[in-house]
Design a protein around this motif. Sequence first.
Motif, mmCIF file in Angstrom:
data_model
loop_
_atom_site.group_PDB
_atom_site.id
_atom_site.type_symbol
_atom_site.label_atom_id
_atom_site.label_comp_id
_atom_site.label_asym_id
_atom_site.label_seq_id
_atom_site.Cartn_x
_atom_site.Cartn_y
_atom_site.Cartn_z
ATOM 1 N N ALA A 1 -24.021 5.120 31.790
ATOM 2 C CA ALA A 1 -25.044 4.520 32.549
ATOM 3 C C ALA A 1 -26.603 3.700 32.395
ATOM 4 C CB ALA A 1 -25.399 5.841 34.221
ATOM 5 N N ARG B 1 -16.826 6.643 35.281
ATOM 6 C CA ARG B 1 -16.811 6.993 36.469
ATOM 7 C C ARG B 1 -15.864 7.230 37.197
ATOM 8 N NH1 ARG B 1 -21.460 4.655 39.949
ATOM 9 N NH2 ARG B 1 -20.222 5.587 41.705
ATOM 10 N N ASP C 1 -17.700 8.593 45.315
ATOM 11 C CA ASP C 1 -18.798 8.014 44.854
ATOM 12 C C ASP C 1 -19.888 8.358 44.799
ATOM 13 O OD1 ASP C 1 -16.707 6.357 43.396
ATOM 14 O OD2 ASP C 1 -16.497 5.040 45.315
ATOM 15 N N ALA C 2 -20.378 8.641 46.151
ATOM 16 C CA ALA C 2 -21.597 9.392 46.355
ATOM 17 C C ALA C 2 -21.967 10.698 45.545
ATOM 18 C CB ALA C 2 -21.674 10.219 47.597
ATOM 19 N N ASP D 1 -23.225 8.617 41.995
ATOM 20 C CA ASP D 1 -24.185 8.328 41.976
ATOM 21 C C ASP D 1 -25.363 9.027 41.689
ATOM 22 O OD1 ASP D 1 -22.877 5.196 42.547
ATOM 23 O OD2 ASP D 1 -22.990 5.602 44.561
ATOM 24 N N THR D 2 -25.169 10.441 42.107
ATOM 25 C CA THR D 2 -25.927 11.025 42.335
ATOM 26 C C THR D 2 -25.983 12.390 41.130
ATOM 27 O OG1 THR D 2 -25.946 11.886 44.150
ATOM 28 C CG2 THR D 2 -26.716 13.362 43.189
ATOM 29 N N ILE E 1 -25.432 10.261 38.405
ATOM 30 C CA ILE E 1 -26.779 9.340 37.641
ATOM 31 C C ILE E 1 -27.473 9.272 37.878
ATOM 32 C CG2 ILE E 1 -26.820 6.028 37.350
ATOM 33 C CD1 ILE E 1 -23.395 6.734 37.572
ATOM 34 N N ALA E 2 -28.169 9.425 39.324
ATOM 35 C CA ALA E 2 -29.794 8.767 39.305
ATOM 36 C C ALA E 2 -30.876 10.388 39.042
ATOM 37 C CB ALA E 2 -29.537 8.992 40.967
#
Length: 402
Positions: A141, A186, A196-197, A200-201, A203-204
């Motif tokens: 990422a 991923r 997926d959620a 995303d967490t 990565i964030a």
Amino acid sequence: MAPLVTMDRARAAVAAALLAITVVAYWTLRPGDTPKPGAGAPPPAARNAVSRDRDGVDLSDSQLASVKVEPVEEREFPVEKDAVGSIGFNEDMTVKVFTPYQGRIIVLFAEVGDDVRKGQTLFTIDSPDLLQAESTLIAAAGVLELNTKNLARLRDLYTTRAVSQHEVEQAASDEQTAEGNLQAARDAVRLFGKTDADIDTIIAKRRADSTLVVPSPITGRITERHGAPGLYVQPGNDPAPFTIADIDTMWMLGNVTETDSPAFRVGQQVKVEVSAFPGRIFDGKITTVAATVDSNTRRVLVRSEVSDPQHELRSGMFADFVISVGAPVRSPAIALDGVVREGDGTMTVWVTADRRHFTRRPVTIGQERNGYRQILSGVQVGELVATEGALFLSNTLSTASR
């Protein structure tokens, strides 16, 4: 001479008298004809009457009130085979839950006997493989973000011809490669059960978490637990941390005699009864008839699948099962109280033609169903028999013959 003649005549008279007494005594007291005190030999006609009526009883009006007479009926009896067995889990619907990746167990969330739902967390492990996959995801990422910014900067510079077109195209190619690497990362993390959620967490927040959640693959009941906190586990290594069985259906395992085995076939309906629920019938059907005979017991394994939507059956319960192996047959039938087991083991009924004189008759019995006993031989449909008080008749005859 006169006195001698007189003596000879006297002696002849005494001898004649003695002879007469002897003849009378012989005919009066012959062997076998000596009368016994207080008893006289019954005439032949009387002896024959006793022999004819040794299985018959005549009842008085008061005694008739204790006896109920009905005609023999014809009833339907199923052709069935019965045996004993035990309840077990349906192994076709039993799952061993292994960890998908190696690691040490952190926490377990279920015990043996617990009912769990599909997707419910069973245990968590500290997985170095998950940690590596998440670290690769975070790095991919970051590379994509860097390449995206670099491409945007080069495009701005290209408008003033500060960079060449080749440099812009190279930056675009690097961005596409970074996008592919991120998608692969991923997908790798998604194999560990992350959504997926969740991805995303990660990565964030730029934070990897090595805790791998292992959920239940089916809805069922925990039948075994071998996991413990701190235990190092690997995929496919027995024993599995958990074993779960779908208990909507159970197995009934029975062993039938070798001689009865030809009557059993896959698909036949089964009625199962367990002692824990007297009077309850659980329905099922045969799914397997073993191809071999046990060399020690000379029995054949018959396995049935039994429906248990209320989850009442438990593995290990003893069970009696009945299987219909043919079309029902119609036979003469008598109420259970009308059949008497005699002292020598024979089964008898009491038959009458005039509802007063009853004659005992041996019969061959079959099945018992709905309060009636199947009669295989001995009486015919329509004959009058005692359906209540048959034991009273047997006792009456026994008392009279003493």
